[in-house]
Design a protein around this motif. Structure first.
Motif, PDB file in Angstrom:
ATOM      1  N   SER A   1       0.901  -1.248  -0.262  1.00 31.34           N
ATOM      2  CA  SER A   1      -0.047   0.057   0.090  1.00 31.34           C
ATOM      3  C   SER A   1       0.697   1.121  -0.131  1.00 31.34           C
ATOM      4  O   SER A   1       1.763   1.297   0.859  1.00 31.34           O
ATOM      5  CB  SER A   1      -0.757   0.020   1.223  1.00 31.34           C
ATOM      6  N   LEU A   2       0.630   2.223  -0.944  1.00 29.04           N
ATOM      7  CA  LEU A   2       1.401   3.438  -1.106  1.00 29.04           C
ATOM      8  C   LEU A   2       0.401   4.530  -0.634  1.00 29.04           C
ATOM      9  O   LEU A   2      -0.675   4.658  -1.243  1.00 29.04           O
ATOM     10  CB  LEU A   2       2.113   3.552  -2.281  1.00 29.04           C
ATOM     11  N   ALA A   3       0.779   5.401  -0.318  1.00 29.22           N
ATOM     12  CA  ALA A   3       0.082   6.967  -0.137  1.00 29.22           C
ATOM     13  C   ALA A   3       0.732   7.973  -1.151  1.00 29.22           C
ATOM     14  O   ALA A   3       1.643   7.459  -1.574  1.00 29.22           O
ATOM     15  CB  ALA A   3       0.467   7.295   1.405  1.00 29.22           C
ATOM     16  N   PRO A   4      -0.137   8.856  -1.607  1.00 26.71           N
ATOM     17  CA  PRO A   4       0.352   9.738  -2.471  1.00 26.71           C
ATOM     18  C   PRO A   4       1.830  10.106  -2.165  1.00 26.71           C
ATOM     19  O   PRO A   4       2.088  10.712  -0.741  1.00 26.71           O
ATOM     20  CB  PRO A   4      -0.622  11.060  -2.334  1.00 26.71           C
ATOM     21  N   GLY A   5       2.588  10.140  -3.198  1.00 27.08           N
ATOM     22  CA  GLY A   5       4.161  10.532  -2.936  1.00 27.08           C
ATOM     23  C   GLY A   5       5.010   9.557  -2.397  1.00 27.08           C
ATOM     24  O   GLY A   5       6.469   9.664  -2.684  1.00 27.08           O
ATOM     25  N   ASP A   6       4.569   8.492  -2.072  1.00 29.70           N
ATOM     26  CA  ASP A   6       5.598   7.493  -1.552  1.00 29.70           C
ATOM     27  C   ASP A   6       6.305   6.825  -2.726  1.00 29.70           C
ATOM     28  O   ASP A   6       5.606   6.640  -3.847  1.00 29.70           O
ATOM     29  CB  ASP A   6       4.650   6.193  -1.112  1.00 29.70           C
TER      30      ASP A   6
ATOM     31  N   LEU B   1       0.349   5.386 -10.576  1.00 33.00           N
ATOM     32  CA  LEU B   1       1.606   5.687 -10.383  1.00 33.00           C
ATOM     33  C   LEU B   1       2.518   6.546 -11.248  1.00 33.00           C
ATOM     34  O   LEU B   1       1.619   6.618 -12.569  1.00 33.00           O
ATOM     35  CB  LEU B   1       2.348   4.318 -10.282  1.00 33.00           C
ATOM     36  N   GLU B   2       3.578   7.232 -10.975  1.00 28.20           N
ATOM     37  CA  GLU B   2       4.188   7.966 -11.792  1.00 28.20           C
ATOM     38  C   GLU B   2       5.450   7.420 -12.186  1.00 28.20           C
ATOM     39  O   GLU B   2       6.178   7.387 -11.053  1.00 28.20           O
ATOM     40  CB  GLU B   2       4.184   9.515 -11.643  1.00 28.20           C
ATOM     41  N   ALA B   3       5.821   7.427 -13.322  1.00 26.29           N
ATOM     42  CA  ALA B   3       7.539   6.906 -13.551  1.00 26.29           C
ATOM     43  C   ALA B   3       8.057   8.002 -14.270  1.00 26.29           C
ATOM     44  O   ALA B   3       7.629   8.716 -14.983  1.00 26.29           O
ATOM     45  CB  ALA B   3       7.233   5.666 -14.710  1.00 26.29           C
ATOM     46  N   THR B   4       9.485   8.155 -13.769  1.00 25.51           N
ATOM     47  CA  THR B   4      10.474   8.940 -14.382  1.00 25.51           C
ATOM     48  C   THR B   4      11.597   8.024 -14.624  1.00 25.51           C
ATOM     49  O   THR B   4      11.891   7.080 -14.094  1.00 25.51           O
ATOM     50  CB  THR B   4      10.722  10.077 -13.512  1.00 25.51           C
ATOM     51  N   HIS B   5      12.086   8.341 -15.773  1.00 24.28           N
ATOM     52  CA  HIS B   5      13.293   7.574 -16.409  1.00 24.28           C
ATOM     53  C   HIS B   5      14.699   8.199 -15.900  1.00 24.28           C
ATOM     54  O   HIS B   5      15.527   7.951 -16.411  1.00 24.28           O
ATOM     55  CB  HIS B   5      13.172   7.231 -17.769  1.00 24.28           C
TER      56      HIS B   5
ATOM     57  N   PRO C   1      19.394  -3.676 -12.260  1.00 22.56           N
ATOM     58  CA  PRO C   1      18.910  -2.415 -11.574  1.00 22.56           C
ATOM     59  C   PRO C   1      17.579  -1.925 -12.220  1.00 22.56           C
ATOM     60  O   PRO C   1      17.459  -1.962 -13.287  1.00 22.56           O
ATOM     61  CB  PRO C   1      19.927  -1.735 -11.685  1.00 22.56           C
ATOM     62  N   ARG C   2      16.717  -1.323 -11.551  1.00 24.00           N
ATOM     63  CA  ARG C   2      15.595  -0.746 -11.984  1.00 24.00           C
ATOM     64  C   ARG C   2      15.703   0.294 -13.168  1.00 24.00           C
ATOM     65  O   ARG C   2      16.673   0.987 -12.688  1.00 24.00           O
ATOM     66  CB  ARG C   2      14.613  -0.312 -11.076  1.00 24.00           C
ATOM     67  N   GLY C   3      15.166   0.510 -14.119  1.00 19.80           N
ATOM     68  CA  GLY C   3      15.383   1.327 -14.997  1.00 19.80           C
ATOM     69  C   GLY C   3      14.730   2.811 -14.829  1.00 19.80           C
ATOM     70  O   GLY C   3      15.034   3.682 -15.661  1.00 19.80           O
ATOM     71  N   ALA C   4      13.686   2.854 -14.063  1.00 22.74           N
ATOM     72  CA  ALA C   4      12.928   3.951 -13.921  1.00 22.74           C
ATOM     73  C   ALA C   4      12.500   3.997 -12.350  1.00 22.74           C
ATOM     74  O   ALA C   4      12.841   3.094 -11.648  1.00 22.74           O
ATOM     75  CB  ALA C   4      11.559   3.979 -14.651  1.00 22.74           C
ATOM     76  N   SER C   5      12.226   5.296 -11.846  1.00 19.21           N
ATOM     77  CA  SER C   5      11.590   5.517 -10.543  1.00 19.21           C
ATOM     78  C   SER C   5      10.354   5.602 -10.735  1.00 19.21           C
ATOM     79  O   SER C   5       9.685   6.098 -11.926  1.00 19.21           O
ATOM     80  CB  SER C   5      12.321   6.799  -9.974  1.00 19.21           C
ATOM     81  N   LEU C   6       9.445   4.926  -9.806  1.00 20.77           N
ATOM     82  CA  LEU C   6       8.257   4.874  -9.712  1.00 20.77           C
ATOM     83  C   LEU C   6       7.589   5.369  -8.286  1.00 20.77           C
ATOM     84  O   LEU C   6       8.318   5.132  -7.235  1.00 20.77           O
ATOM     85  CB  LEU C   6       7.507   3.348 -10.094  1.00 20.77           C
ATOM     86  N   ARG C   7       6.523   6.393  -8.222  1.00 16.43           N
ATOM     87  CA  ARG C   7       5.976   6.781  -7.050  1.00 16.43           C
ATOM     88  C   ARG C   7       4.552   6.805  -7.280  1.00 16.43           C
ATOM     89  O   ARG C   7       4.028   6.959  -8.292  1.00 16.43           O
ATOM     90  CB  ARG C   7       6.692   8.228  -6.582  1.00 16.43           C
ATOM     91  N   ALA C   8       3.734   6.937  -5.960  1.00 16.05           N
ATOM     92  CA  ALA C   8       2.390   6.738  -6.186  1.00 16.05           C
ATOM     93  C   ALA C   8       1.728   7.913  -6.240  1.00 16.05           C
ATOM     94  O   ALA C   8       2.357   9.135  -5.752  1.00 16.05           O
ATOM     95  CB  ALA C   8       1.615   6.465  -4.643  1.00 16.05           C
ATOM     96  N   ALA C   9       0.959   8.456  -7.370  1.00 15.26           N
ATOM     97  CA  ALA C   9       0.356   9.713  -7.734  1.00 15.26           C
ATOM     98  C   ALA C   9      -0.678   9.772  -6.913  1.00 15.26           C
ATOM     99  O   ALA C   9      -1.157  10.910  -6.679  1.00 15.26           O
ATOM    100  CB  ALA C   9      -0.014   9.767  -9.314  1.00 15.26           C
TER     101      ALA C   9
END
Length: 150
Positions: A35-40, A60-64, A91-99
Motif C-alpha cells: 500500500s502506498l500513500a500519495p508521493g510514496d 503511479l508516476e514513472a520517471t526515467h 537494476p530498475r530502469g525507472a523510478s516509480l512513485r504513487a500519484a
C-alpha cells in the motif's frame, strides 16, 4: 486483498493469460500486498530488482531520469510494472512513485521462476509475451528514429 481479487487482477494481464486458475491462485498466495500513500516511492532507478508489481488500484508516476523536470508517465490499473524484475536481476530502469493512494501486489522473482520451472509450457508462453512486448517497444523506437535523423 483477498485471493479472488488478486486472481482477477492477474487474469487481466497478458503475461499471465495462459496461467490456469490454480496457478493464478498459487501466485496470489506468494504475493505481498503493498500500500502506498500519495508521493510514496515504490522504487528508484538503480535499485536492485527482485520481482515485479501488479498495480491493482490507484496510479503511479514513472520517471526515467533523475533530472528535475524530466518527463513523467502515468500508470493506471491494472498494470504490471517492473516486469523485468520477474526474470532478471538488473537494476530498475525507472523510478516509480504513487500519484494517489495505490495498492499493488508484489510478485517475488523466486516464486515466479519456480512456477515457470515446474510448468515449462508457462515459461514458453511468458517468453512469447515478453518477445511481443519487446518487439512493440522496438517498433515504437524505430518510428521515433525518423524524427531525429538529419
Amino acid at each position: 486483498m483477498d485471493e479472488a481479487a488478486a486472481v482477477a487482477a492477474f487474469a487481466e494481464l497478458d503475461i499471465f493469460s495462459s496461467f490456469s486458475d490454480e496457478q493464478l491462485r498459487l501466485l496470489a498466495f506468494v504475493c505481498e500486498e503493498v500500500s502506498l500513500a500519495p508521493g510514496d516511492i515504490l522504487y528508484s532507478a538503480g535499485d536492485a530488482a527482485d520481482g515485479g508489481y501488479v498495480l491493482v488500484s490507484g496510479a503511479l508516476e514513472a520517471t526515467h531520469s533523475p533530472v528535475e523536470g524530466s518527463k513523467r508517465f502515468r500508470i493506471e490499473p491494472v498494470a504490471l510494472v517492473g516486469e523485468l524484475g520477474l526474470m532478471l536481476t538488473r537494476p530498475r530502469g525507472a523510478s516509480l512513485r504513487a500519484a494517489r493512494t495505490s495498492t499493488l501486489l508484489f510478485v517475488p522473482r523466486g516464486a515466479f521462476l519456480k512456477l515457470l520451472r515446474s510448468h515449462p509450457e508457462l515459461a514458453e508462453d511468458v517468453a512469447t509475451t515478453i518477445r511481443a512486448e519487446l518487439s512493440r517497444y522496438l517498433d515504437s523506437i524505430a518510428q521515433l528514429g525518423g524524427r531525429f535523423s538529419s
